[in-house]
Write a protein that holds these residues in place. Structure first.
Motif, PDB file in Angstrom:
ATOM      1  N   ASP A 290      56.913  41.735  38.633  1.00  0.00           N
ATOM      2  CA  ASP A 290      56.878  42.233  37.302  1.00  0.00           C
ATOM      3  C   ASP A 290      55.588  41.647  36.673  1.00  0.00           C
ATOM      4  N   VAL A 291      54.662  42.415  36.235  1.00  0.00           N
ATOM      5  CA  VAL A 291      53.643  41.869  35.682  1.00  0.00           C
ATOM      6  C   VAL A 291      53.377  42.659  34.337  1.00  0.00           C
ATOM      7  N   SER A 292      54.480  42.918  33.607  1.00  0.00           N
ATOM      8  CA  SER A 292      54.397  43.623  32.394  1.00  0.00           C
ATOM      9  C   SER A 292      53.936  42.916  31.353  1.00  0.00           C
ATOM     10  N   ARG A 293      54.118  41.399  31.331  1.00  0.00           N
ATOM     11  CA  ARG A 293      53.652  40.655  30.126  1.00  0.00           C
ATOM     12  C   ARG A 293      52.236  40.324  30.443  1.00  0.00           C
ATOM     13  N   PRO A 294      51.363  40.330  31.544  1.00  0.00           N
ATOM     14  CA  PRO A 294      50.052  40.168  31.853  1.00  0.00           C
ATOM     15  C   PRO A 294      49.515  41.492  31.372  1.00  0.00           C
ATOM     16  N   LEU A 295      49.933  42.444  31.745  1.00  0.00           N
ATOM     17  CA  LEU A 295      49.508  43.772  31.540  1.00  0.00           C
ATOM     18  C   LEU A 295      49.082  43.962  30.104  1.00  0.00           C
ATOM     19  N   ALA A 296      50.269  43.569  29.211  1.00  0.00           N
ATOM     20  CA  ALA A 296      50.291  43.745  27.821  1.00  0.00           C
ATOM     21  C   ALA A 296      49.380  42.705  26.989  1.00  0.00           C
ATOM     22  N   LEU A 297      49.140  41.629  27.909  1.00  0.00           N
ATOM     23  CA  LEU A 297      47.933  40.556  27.331  1.00  0.00           C
ATOM     24  C   LEU A 297      46.510  41.204  27.522  1.00  0.00           C
ATOM     25  N   GLY A 298      46.180  42.276  28.210  1.00  0.00           N
ATOM     26  CA  GLY A 298      45.222  42.836  28.723  1.00  0.00           C
ATOM     27  C   GLY A 298      44.616  42.689  29.963  1.00  0.00           C
ATOM     28  N   PHE A 299      45.443  42.075  30.919  1.00  0.00           N
ATOM     29  CA  PHE A 299      44.924  41.868  32.335  1.00  0.00           C
ATOM     30  C   PHE A 299      45.048  43.273  32.929  1.00  0.00           C
ATOM     31  N   THR A 300      44.324  43.302  34.003  1.00  0.00           N
ATOM     32  CA  THR A 300      44.189  44.891  34.776  1.00  0.00           C
ATOM     33  C   THR A 300      44.370  44.750  36.184  1.00  0.00           C
ATOM     34  N   ARG A 301      44.630  45.808  36.773  1.00  0.00           N
ATOM     35  CA  ARG A 301      44.707  45.586  38.250  1.00  0.00           C
ATOM     36  C   ARG A 301      43.948  46.943  38.898  1.00  0.00           C
ATOM     37  N   ASP A 302      43.737  46.916  40.164  1.00  0.00           N
ATOM     38  CA  ASP A 302      43.446  47.946  40.765  1.00  0.00           C
ATOM     39  C   ASP A 302      44.253  49.116  41.108  1.00  0.00           C
ATOM     40  N   GLY A 303      43.457  50.331  40.922  1.00  0.00           N
ATOM     41  CA  GLY A 303      44.512  51.764  40.858  1.00  0.00           C
ATOM     42  C   GLY A 303      45.177  52.007  42.142  1.00  0.00           C
ATOM     43  N   ASP A 304      44.337  51.877  43.332  1.00  0.00           N
ATOM     44  CA  ASP A 304      44.996  51.911  44.583  1.00  0.00           C
ATOM     45  C   ASP A 304      44.396  51.179  45.725  1.00  0.00           C
ATOM     46  N   PHE A 305      45.109  50.977  46.946  1.00  0.00           N
ATOM     47  CA  PHE A 305      44.251  50.188  47.982  1.00  0.00           C
ATOM     48  C   PHE A 305      42.974  51.156  48.475  1.00  0.00           C
ATOM     49  N   ASP A 306      43.046  52.187  48.442  1.00  0.00           N
ATOM     50  CA  ASP A 306      41.671  52.988  49.024  1.00  0.00           C
ATOM     51  C   ASP A 306      40.527  52.409  48.319  1.00  0.00           C
ATOM     52  N   SER A 307      40.709  52.389  46.925  1.00  0.00           N
ATOM     53  CA  SER A 307      39.557  52.052  45.969  1.00  0.00           C
ATOM     54  C   SER A 307      39.006  50.582  46.487  1.00  0.00           C
ATOM     55  N   VAL A 308      40.055  49.711  46.831  1.00  0.00           N
ATOM     56  CA  VAL A 308      39.880  48.418  47.165  1.00  0.00           C
ATOM     57  C   VAL A 308      39.030  48.193  48.579  1.00  0.00           C
ATOM     58  N   VAL A 309      39.433  49.004  49.499  1.00  0.00           N
ATOM     59  CA  VAL A 309      38.426  49.336  50.707  1.00  0.00           C
ATOM     60  C   VAL A 309      37.313  49.911  50.332  1.00  0.00           C
ATOM     61  N   ARG A 310      37.059  50.804  49.589  1.00  0.00           N
ATOM     62  CA  ARG A 310      36.024  51.250  49.370  1.00  0.00           C
ATOM     63  C   ARG A 310      35.046  50.520  48.718  1.00  0.00           C
ATOM     64  N   GLN A 311      35.378  49.768  47.550  1.00  0.00           N
ATOM     65  CA  GLN A 311      34.645  48.415  47.129  1.00  0.00           C
ATOM     66  C   GLN A 311      33.849  47.567  47.924  1.00  0.00           C
ATOM     67  N   TYR A 312      34.696  47.169  48.944  1.00  0.00           N
ATOM     68  CA  TYR A 312      34.041  46.422  50.025  1.00  0.00           C
ATOM     69  C   TYR A 312      33.048  47.271  50.951  1.00  0.00           C
ATOM     70  N   LYS A 313      33.099  48.362  51.337  1.00  0.00           N
ATOM     71  CA  LYS A 313      32.530  49.204  52.142  1.00  0.00           C
ATOM     72  C   LYS A 313      31.252  49.592  51.335  1.00  0.00           C
ATOM     73  N   ASP A 314      31.452  49.901  50.254  1.00  0.00           N
ATOM     74  CA  ASP A 314      30.169  50.190  49.397  1.00  0.00           C
ATOM     75  C   ASP A 314      29.202  49.100  49.124  1.00  0.00           C
ATOM     76  N   GLU A 315      29.793  47.963  48.995  1.00  0.00           N
ATOM     77  CA  GLU A 315      29.162  46.756  48.906  1.00  0.00           C
ATOM     78  C   GLU A 315      28.170  45.949  50.002  1.00  0.00           C
ATOM     79  N   PHE A 316      29.211  45.875  50.949  1.00  0.00           N
ATOM     80  CA  PHE A 316      29.090  45.132  52.121  1.00  0.00           C
ATOM     81  C   PHE A 316      28.708  45.792  53.320  1.00  0.00           C
ATOM     82  N   VAL A 317      29.071  46.900  53.855  1.00  0.00           N
ATOM     83  CA  VAL A 317      28.762  47.666  55.080  1.00  0.00           C
ATOM     84  C   VAL A 317      27.462  48.629  54.746  1.00  0.00           C
ATOM     85  N   ARG A 318      26.758  48.395  55.732  1.00  0.00           N
ATOM     86  CA  ARG A 318      25.404  48.833  55.918  1.00  0.00           C
ATOM     87  C   ARG A 318      25.136  49.557  57.033  1.00  0.00           C
TER      88      ARG A 318
END
Length: 318
Positions: A290-318
């Motif tokens: 339950d992260v309702s308090r951190p989110l209310a304080l302005g903390f954020t999170r990733d939208g989904d895991f596909d975007s997490v994989v894509r973040q690595y692929k775009d930055e580090f895979v050549r």
């Protein structure tokens, strides 16, 4: 004013330093004069505003030498990770407990109550847990690393209560995908089953596919650590502990994302051979919060895991 980052030579620490430099004077980040990176090696970030100091953080004299009246904030990121802490108990105790105490005492000695951001872990939890872990769940770590982080949390909270520091405990999700070689963390496989296949190398998944994990991309974690510096103590109240937002993903779903982003060939490079040592540690950790308090304080999170994989692929895979 200066900011200290212990563990500043590591992947996450150096990324945090870059983010702090980029955000200096913006979005509530103070106009600091420089950053002191403290580690066993020099910080890889090249910038005139960074000073690298190498040494033993568990040595009280060393800690006092790096923390002074001009220290406005301390990020304590340095740690012996879960796998090594379990295998080498004395080293884990020295770095993770003695090092934290030495740094807190050095901060206390300034008399300035600097902001102190402590990187903790979901390994502080264990035993029977609800499907979604609330903020007030009692700590019951099932590893030496988890116990050491739990002790560090209590120290940071008590030093804050006494007014010696202005603390924030940030329990980090498992960070995926880390580049480079595997580290000593029991959760290192979570990056390995994505990183290695995307680079054309075989990897093993040592835990059951239904294992739930609480995950965050490096970018999301770093953004949240920077944000932790800007949150006022009054907004936190007596509870200085924050479960940083992540996303709940099973290991099987992680591999599904790998295939969607990278294709069938990388997915075929992942084997499934159980490793009880890893299972005993990782499967004792909760997979959703339950992260309702951190989110209310302005903390954020990733939208989904596909975007997490894509973040690595775009930055580090050549």
């Amino acid at each position: 004013m200066k900011i200290i980052v212990t563990g500043g030579a590591g992947f996450l620490g150096s990324r945090l330093i870059r983010a702090l430099l980029a955000q200096r004077g913006r979005k509530g980040v103070p106009e600091f004069d420089g950053i002191v990176s403290v580690d066993l090696a020099a910080c890889p970030v090249e910038d005139a505003r960074i000073r690298s100091v190498t040494g033993d953080i568990a040595d009280p004299a060393f800690a006092r030498g790096i923390v002074g009246p001009d220290t406005g904030a301390i990020y304590h990121m340095a740690a012996v990770l879960s796998g090594q802490s379990e295998a080498e108990f004395d080293i884990g105790m020295r770095v993770n407990i003695d090092g934290t105490r030495a740094l807190l005492e050095a901060a206390r000695a300034t008399g300035k109550a600097p902001r102190f951001i402590f990187a903790s872990s979901l390994a502080v939890f264990g035993g029977e847990m609800p499907e979604v872990v609330p903020e007030n769940l009692a700590l019951l770590p099932q590893s030496s690393y988890g116990a050491q982080k739990a002790i560090g949390e209590l120290l940071v909270c008590d030093y804050s209560r006494k007014g010696f520091i202005d603390g924030r405990v940030c329990r980090l999700p498992t960070i995926v995908v880390r580049p480079g070689k595997p580290n000593s963390a029991a959760s290192s496989f979570a990056s390995g089953i994505i990183r290695e296949p995307l680079n054309g190398e075989a990897s093993n998944c040592p835990v059951p596919l239904e294992t739930k994990m609480w995950l965050s991309s490096p970018d999301a974690v770093v953004a949240n650590l920077v944000h932790a510096l800007t949150v006022e103590g009054q907004a936190l109240g007596i509870n200085r502990v924050l479960n940083l937002p992540g996303i709940c993903v099973t290991v099987g779903e992680m591999l599904d994302s790998l295939e969607r982003v990278g294709g069938a060939a990388p997915r075929a490079l992942v084997s499934q051979q159980a490793e009880q040592r890893i299972i005993d540690i990782v499967c004792s950790w909760p997979g959703n919060f339950d992260v309702s308090r951190p989110l209310a304080l302005g903390f954020t999170r990733d939208g989904d895991f596909d975007s997490v994989v894509r973040q690595y692929k775009d930055e580090f895979v050549r």
